[in-house]
Design an enzyme around this catalytic site. Structure first.
Site, PDB file in Angstrom:
ATOM      1  N   PHE A 102       0.814  -1.219   0.000  1.00 41.59           N
ATOM      2  CA  PHE A 102       0.000   0.000   0.000  1.00 41.59           C
ATOM      3  C   PHE A 102       0.854   1.279   0.000  1.00 41.59           C
ATOM      4  O   PHE A 102       1.911   1.324   0.623  1.00 41.59           O
ATOM      5  CB  PHE A 102      -0.923  -0.002   1.217  1.00 41.59           C
ATOM      6  N   ASP A 103       0.328   2.312  -0.686  1.00 44.79           N
ATOM      7  CA  ASP A 103       0.961   3.639  -0.682  1.00 44.79           C
ATOM      8  C   ASP A 103       0.234   4.572   0.286  1.00 44.79           C
ATOM      9  O   ASP A 103       0.786   5.583   0.721  1.00 44.79           O
ATOM     10  CB  ASP A 103       0.876   4.277  -2.091  1.00 44.79           C
ATOM     11  N   VAL A 104      -1.044   4.228   0.577  1.00 43.61           N
ATOM     12  CA  VAL A 104      -1.907   5.105   1.376  1.00 43.61           C
ATOM     13  C   VAL A 104      -2.581   4.307   2.488  1.00 43.61           C
ATOM     14  O   VAL A 104      -3.038   3.185   2.244  1.00 43.61           O
ATOM     15  CB  VAL A 104      -3.027   5.715   0.493  1.00 43.61           C
TER      16      VAL A 104
END
Ligand SMILES: O=C(O)[C@H](O)[C@H](O)COP(=O)(O)O
Ligand SMILES: [Mg+2]
Length: 338
Positions: free
Chosen positions: A56-58
């Protein structure tokens, strides 16, 4: 569901047609052995944690029951938040707790030593304020809101230049009198400019406020709620939530409010629009299945992480036939520190 997007007033928030759908379409999915085996238990699993985080980036973080339990900070939260920032993750704090504004949350973060900015907060009171100011777009003079809730709601309405009454105004925190019944019944006690009744978690409910709220709804005011969580996790226990302080109006009017907090997908659209991210690279972290986890699943996010320091218990999503199932869980958020 057809989704029309229109850029709103100042900060570019997409306006989704999903504001109108009163309740999110529940998840219809039986828990099979296959899905049960897919749920990852990450506490103590260093490689599993690293692999999970790397997807995940967020991270969308719930607050009550995840970061803290009332005024009690949960273990290793500042470190965990700092660790994710060091890994370059974007963080958004998505709370249904409408008693505080984004500015109030910034103060609470600072007090608890959690590195976070006011800009990263997206609460149900803000969600309700932008719905009223940018979707309902009420025309003066009939554009006032009668509030049954706390200062967080009032501050966010002010931030959107929405007029309101009721709320924390002390003149409503008194016993009802025989004259009140007469003046409410004949309309003398009612403000003709009120077009909306907005409820949130209310620590100062009075019969007078309920009587006025009921009268406004019966004469056609829109019935909105910041959120309808039945309980509030605090001090390691559970207390009446916004849904419980709103219930007298639901029972007395026979109407259900339009709830603008999690799991409302219109709130997800607004968050996606404001923070611009790929949903498949985003993970919702929460303690409550029927708000946080449902919010992430219905939002089509890449993953959901349930923490067991708040409302929901693991039995609720590990039992056969469970409807709302996270992709992973930990005993507490701090366990992500390995
Ligand atoms: O009653 C309420 O409003 C909720 O219990 C509470 O606000 C939940 O906040 P969250 O867990 O979404 O931060
Ligand atoms: Mg919570």
């Amino acid at each position: 569901m057809f989704r029309s997007i229109r850029l709103a007033r100042t900060c570019a928030l997409p306006i989704s047609s999903r504001w109108t759908s009163s309740h999110s379409r529940g998840i219809r999915r039986g828990l099979t052995a296959a899905t049960m085996s897919n749920i990852k238990y990450l506490t103590g699993d260093k490689d599993g944690i690293d692999q999970f985080i790397s997807q995940f980036d967020v991270f969308l973080f719930d607050c009550d029951g995840v970061l803290w339990s009332g005024e009690h900070l949960l273990p290793r939260i500042p470190e965990t938040i700092a660790m994710l920032r060091e890994k370059g993750k974007k963080l958004v704090f998505v709370t249904n707790n409408s008693t505080k504004s984004r500015a109030d949350y910034k103060k609470k973060f600072d007090k608890m030593g959690i590195t976070a900015s006011e800009e990263e907060v997206f609460g149900s009171s803000y969600s309700a304020a932008i719905y009223i100011s940018r979707i309902l777009n009420l025309k003066a003079p009939k554009n006032k809101v009668f509030v049954l809730g706390e200062t967080g709601v009032e501050q966010e309405l002010e931030s959107e230049n929405v007029r309101y009454c009721g709320g924390t105004d002390k003149s409503y925190q008194r016993d009802v009198t025989p004259d009140d019944y007469v003046n409410i019944a004949n309309g003398k006690a009612l403000d003709d400019e009120v077009a909306v009744v907005l409820t949130g978690l209310d620590f100062h409910p009075t019969y007078l406020k309920y009587a006025l709220g009921m009268a406004y709804i019966r004469r056609g005011a829109k019935f909105l709620a910041t959120n309808i969580d039945s309980t509030l996790p605090s001090a390691g226990s559970l207390f009446p939530g916004a849904g419980s302080t709103t219930a007298p109006l639901i029972t007395s009017t026979g109407q259900q409010p339009l709830a603008l907090g999690k799991p409302s997908q219109a709130m997800m659209d607004a968050i996606e629009g404001k923070f611009q991210f790929d949903r498949k690279k985003a993970c919702m972290v929460g303690d409550r299945l029927n708000t946080d986890i449902q919010f992430g699943i219905e939002g089509g996010l890449g993953g959901t992480l349930c923490v067991l320091t708040g409302v929901s218990k693991k039995e609720e999503f590990l039992e056969e036939g469970a409807q709302v199932v996270p992709s992973a869980y930990v005993d507490q958020l701090g366990d992500l520190m390995g």
